[in-house]
Design a protein around this motif. Sequence first.
Motif, PDB file in Angstrom:
ATOM      1  N   ARG A  44       2.108  -7.324 -19.131  1.00  0.00           N
ATOM      2  CA  ARG A  44       1.826  -5.256 -18.702  1.00  0.00           C
ATOM      3  C   ARG A  44       3.115  -5.282 -17.489  1.00  0.00           C
ATOM      4  N   ARG A  45       3.550  -4.096 -17.559  1.00  0.00           N
ATOM      5  CA  ARG A  45       4.994  -3.609 -17.369  1.00  0.00           C
ATOM      6  C   ARG A  45       3.932  -3.710 -16.032  1.00  0.00           C
ATOM      7  N   ILE A  46       5.084  -3.548 -14.279  1.00  0.00           N
ATOM      8  CA  ILE A  46       4.419  -3.360 -13.282  1.00  0.00           C
ATOM      9  C   ILE A  46       5.345  -2.384 -12.960  1.00  0.00           C
ATOM     10  N   ASP A  47       6.085  -0.811 -12.854  1.00  0.00           N
ATOM     11  CA  ASP A  47       6.580  -0.126 -12.672  1.00  0.00           C
ATOM     12  C   ASP A  47       7.119  -0.066 -11.313  1.00  0.00           C
ATOM     13  N   ALA A  48       8.579   0.280 -10.333  1.00  0.00           N
ATOM     14  CA  ALA A  48       8.713   0.213  -9.398  1.00  0.00           C
ATOM     15  C   ALA A  48       8.393   1.667  -8.879  1.00  0.00           C
ATOM     16  N   ILE A  49       7.990   1.214  -7.597  1.00  0.00           N
ATOM     17  CA  ILE A  49       7.682   2.652  -6.762  1.00  0.00           C
ATOM     18  C   ILE A  49       8.648   2.585  -5.455  1.00  0.00           C
ATOM     19  N   GLY A  50       8.377   3.386  -4.280  1.00  0.00           N
ATOM     20  CA  GLY A  50       9.897   3.980  -3.559  1.00  0.00           C
ATOM     21  C   GLY A  50       8.201   2.820  -2.396  1.00  0.00           C
ATOM     22  N   ALA A  51       7.316   2.258  -2.660  1.00  0.00           N
ATOM     23  CA  ALA A  51       6.393   1.452  -1.241  1.00  0.00           C
ATOM     24  C   ALA A  51       6.779  -0.148  -2.149  1.00  0.00           C
ATOM     25  N   PRO A  52       6.389  -1.169  -0.944  1.00  0.00           N
ATOM     26  CA  PRO A  52       6.481  -2.115  -1.129  1.00  0.00           C
ATOM     27  C   PRO A  52       4.401  -2.491  -1.915  1.00  0.00           C
ATOM     28  N   ARG A  53       4.322  -3.682  -2.570  1.00  0.00           N
ATOM     29  CA  ARG A  53       2.741  -3.821  -2.732  1.00  0.00           C
ATOM     30  C   ARG A  53       2.930  -5.473  -2.824  1.00  0.00           C
ATOM     31  N   TRP A  54       1.813  -5.410  -2.745  1.00  0.00           N
ATOM     32  CA  TRP A  54       0.684  -6.785  -2.576  1.00  0.00           C
ATOM     33  C   TRP A  54       0.346  -6.787  -4.211  1.00  0.00           C
ATOM     34  N   LEU A  55       0.458  -8.381  -4.665  1.00  0.00           N
ATOM     35  CA  LEU A  55      -0.250  -9.084  -6.119  1.00  0.00           C
ATOM     36  C   LEU A  55      -0.844  -9.640  -5.452  1.00  0.00           C
ATOM     37  N   ARG A  56      -2.463 -10.118  -5.785  1.00  0.00           N
ATOM     38  CA  ARG A  56      -3.363 -10.852  -5.331  1.00  0.00           C
ATOM     39  C   ARG A  56      -3.937 -10.828  -6.709  1.00  0.00           C
ATOM     40  N   VAL A  57      -3.734 -12.395  -7.285  1.00  0.00           N
ATOM     41  CA  VAL A  57      -4.286 -13.030  -9.198  1.00  0.00           C
ATOM     42  C   VAL A  57      -6.016 -13.598  -7.769  1.00  0.00           C
TER      43      VAL A  57
END
Length: 110
Positions: A21-34
Amino acid sequence: MHGLSNNELPWAWSLVAGSARRIDAIGAPRWLRVDDGNVWLTATQGDLGAHPDVWLSGGESVRLPAASQWVIEGRGPARYTLMQEAGEEPSRRFWLWLKPMVSSRRVCAY
């Protein structure tokens, strides 16, 4: 890219083995947790300089900088959570989902 599903929650996703899956760019930081399983994560866009691929297992997290685009692939079935970093304006979809559960209590993200 197929074999993915959104689990009723706007921030929870599942991948079947070998799906991406592509995770598109946005203007704010994010956290990805498995949450469960193992995933491969690689940056495809953004001002990140030399950025190696990342392997994550259940319970591990990584910060995705603002304006960066990623591809995530499950090595076997996997579940992950994608949340905007605290202090940023949450998405309208999140608040519409959360509003019925919140009265006058303060809610904080992890």
